[in-house]
Design an enzyme around this catalytic site. Structure first.
Site, PDB file in Angstrom:
ATOM      1  N   TYR A  68       5.537 -12.704 -11.237  1.00  0.00           N
ATOM      2  CA  TYR A  68       5.518 -11.530 -11.067  1.00  0.00           C
ATOM      3  C   TYR A  68       6.608 -10.613 -11.768  1.00  0.00           C
ATOM      4  O   TYR A  68       6.143  -9.611 -12.129  1.00  0.00           O
ATOM      5  CB  TYR A  68       5.914 -11.233  -9.296  1.00  0.00           C
ATOM      6  CG  TYR A  68       6.199 -10.034  -8.831  1.00  0.00           C
ATOM      7  CD1 TYR A  68       5.002  -9.002  -8.525  1.00  0.00           C
ATOM      8  CD2 TYR A  68       7.528  -9.458  -8.554  1.00  0.00           C
ATOM      9  CE1 TYR A  68       5.520  -7.751  -8.064  1.00  0.00           C
ATOM     10  CE2 TYR A  68       7.890  -8.322  -7.906  1.00  0.00           C
ATOM     11  CZ  TYR A  68       6.541  -7.407  -7.874  1.00  0.00           C
ATOM     12  OH  TYR A  68       6.927  -6.072  -7.548  1.00  0.00           O
ATOM     13  N   HIS A  69       7.696 -11.210 -11.736  1.00  0.00           N
ATOM     14  CA  HIS A  69       8.643 -10.517 -12.782  1.00  0.00           C
ATOM     15  C   HIS A  69       8.224 -10.240 -14.118  1.00  0.00           C
ATOM     16  O   HIS A  69       8.363  -9.054 -14.584  1.00  0.00           O
ATOM     17  CB  HIS A  69       9.851 -11.489 -12.704  1.00  0.00           C
ATOM     18  CG  HIS A  69      11.070 -10.905 -13.735  1.00  0.00           C
ATOM     19  ND1 HIS A  69      11.816  -9.833 -13.068  1.00  0.00           N
ATOM     20  CD2 HIS A  69      11.572 -11.235 -14.854  1.00  0.00           C
ATOM     21  CE1 HIS A  69      12.741  -9.391 -14.204  1.00  0.00           C
ATOM     22  NE2 HIS A  69      12.538 -10.483 -15.274  1.00  0.00           N
ATOM     23  N   HIS A  70       7.616 -11.120 -14.995  1.00  0.00           N
ATOM     24  CA  HIS A  70       7.003 -11.113 -16.004  1.00  0.00           C
ATOM     25  C   HIS A  70       6.004  -9.969 -16.167  1.00  0.00           C
ATOM     26  O   HIS A  70       6.004  -9.161 -17.031  1.00  0.00           O
ATOM     27  CB  HIS A  70       6.802 -12.478 -16.664  1.00  0.00           C
ATOM     28  CG  HIS A  70       7.766 -13.383 -17.385  1.00  0.00           C
ATOM     29  ND1 HIS A  70       8.279 -12.975 -18.372  1.00  0.00           N
ATOM     30  CD2 HIS A  70       8.073 -14.752 -17.123  1.00  0.00           C
ATOM     31  CE1 HIS A  70       9.236 -13.996 -18.664  1.00  0.00           C
ATOM     32  NE2 HIS A  70       9.226 -14.924 -17.834  1.00  0.00           N
ATOM     33  N   VAL A  92       7.787  -6.483 -15.360  1.00  0.00           N
ATOM     34  CA  VAL A  92       8.499  -5.986 -16.328  1.00  0.00           C
ATOM     35  C   VAL A  92       7.773  -5.512 -17.650  1.00  0.00           C
ATOM     36  O   VAL A  92       8.130  -4.399 -18.204  1.00  0.00           O
ATOM     37  CB  VAL A  92       9.456  -7.372 -16.847  1.00  0.00           C
ATOM     38  CG1 VAL A  92      10.336  -6.774 -17.894  1.00  0.00           C
ATOM     39  CG2 VAL A  92      10.620  -7.191 -15.558  1.00  0.00           C
TER      40      VAL A  92
END
Length: 260
Positions: free
Chosen positions: A132-134, A137
């Protein structure tokens, strides 16, 4: 004297690039997990490649931090806080050498997706927080650069700094060398990054709301997306820290941690 304009215009008109990358990334995760599920001994694969990859990212992030952090600190020391997050980037920091490293930061979010390859192929636990972060971002950074978000230097400088430490830590772990700092420290600086990021976004929303963006040149959709993103990161990193460091792990969790 680096001219950022050609790449900036390309980023603004090529949204198909991050969307395609994210799509391929998620499809790769789905099928990669299915393929690797029953492979024996894969957790020992690519130790040198993993160390080299983390060393490369640590070096890149260190150089980026050395280029962007001093510029940000100079702005904080010589201008008002409002100016640091409201003045258009082409006036303050978006051109020249700092502009180059901001641009490289944006583009680096595509190759950083490769992080997940080592997790999937080496059969490490793949957390929702990780992918989710990748994904978010990459999409948010692309949008910020396309809309010339004036508050973005804070995020770039912080992320470069955190990644310089984080990837150096991962490199040492991959080499089976005990890092000089505990893993709790990595999670702590990640959470602090989310706290500061959320504060910057909220401050930007405040300055924007005073005259609906007349004096604070921020794209409203970017503000909303950034506030939601950083807020969700803070919750997810905080949850991760609680579960990893303060809850007693069950048998499966102990086994996964031992493998990692």
């Amino acid at each position: 004297d680096y001219d950022v304009l050609p790449v900036k215009e390309w980023v603004a008109t090529h949204w198909v690039v991050p969307i395609t990358c994210v799509t391929v990334y998620l499809v790769g995760i789905f099928f990669g997990l299915r393929i690797m599920k029953d492979v024996k001994g894969a957790h020992k694969w690519f130790p040198r490649q993993l160390a080299a990859w983390n060393f490369l990212l640590a070096t890149f992030s260190t150089i980026g931090a050395l280029r962007t952090v001093p510029h940000l600190l100079n702005l904080i020391a010589t201008t008002s806080f409002e100016d640091t997050i409201c003045t258009p980037p082409d006036v303050e920091w978006g051109v020249g050498a700092t502009g180059l490293w901001v641009q490289l930061f944006i583009l680096s979010k595509i190759p950083e997706l490769w992080d997940t390859f080592y997790i999937v192929v080496r059969q490490r636990p793949l957390l929702f927080l990780h992918w989710y972060h990748h994904v978010t971002v990459l999409l948010y950074c692309w949008h910020s650069y396309a809309t010339e978000a004036p508050q973005a230097l804070y995020f770039v400088a912080m992320n470069y700094s955190v990644h310089a430490v984080m990837y150096a830590y991962y490199c040492l772990k991959a080499l089976k060398i005990k890092p000089p700092i505990p893993d709790k420290a990595i999670t702590t600086i990640q959470i602090l990054q989310m706290v500061v990021g959320t504060a910057i976004q909220c401050s930007s929303m405040y300055f924007y709301s005073k005259d609906e963006g007349a004096s604070c040149k921020v794209d409203y959709s970017n503000l909303v997306a950034g506030a939601l993103m950083y807020g969700s990161y803070f919750c997810l990193f905080f949850k991760f820290a609680i579960e990893r460091y303060f809850k007693k792990p069950d048998g499966a969790a102990k086994k996964a941690k031992k493998q990692a």
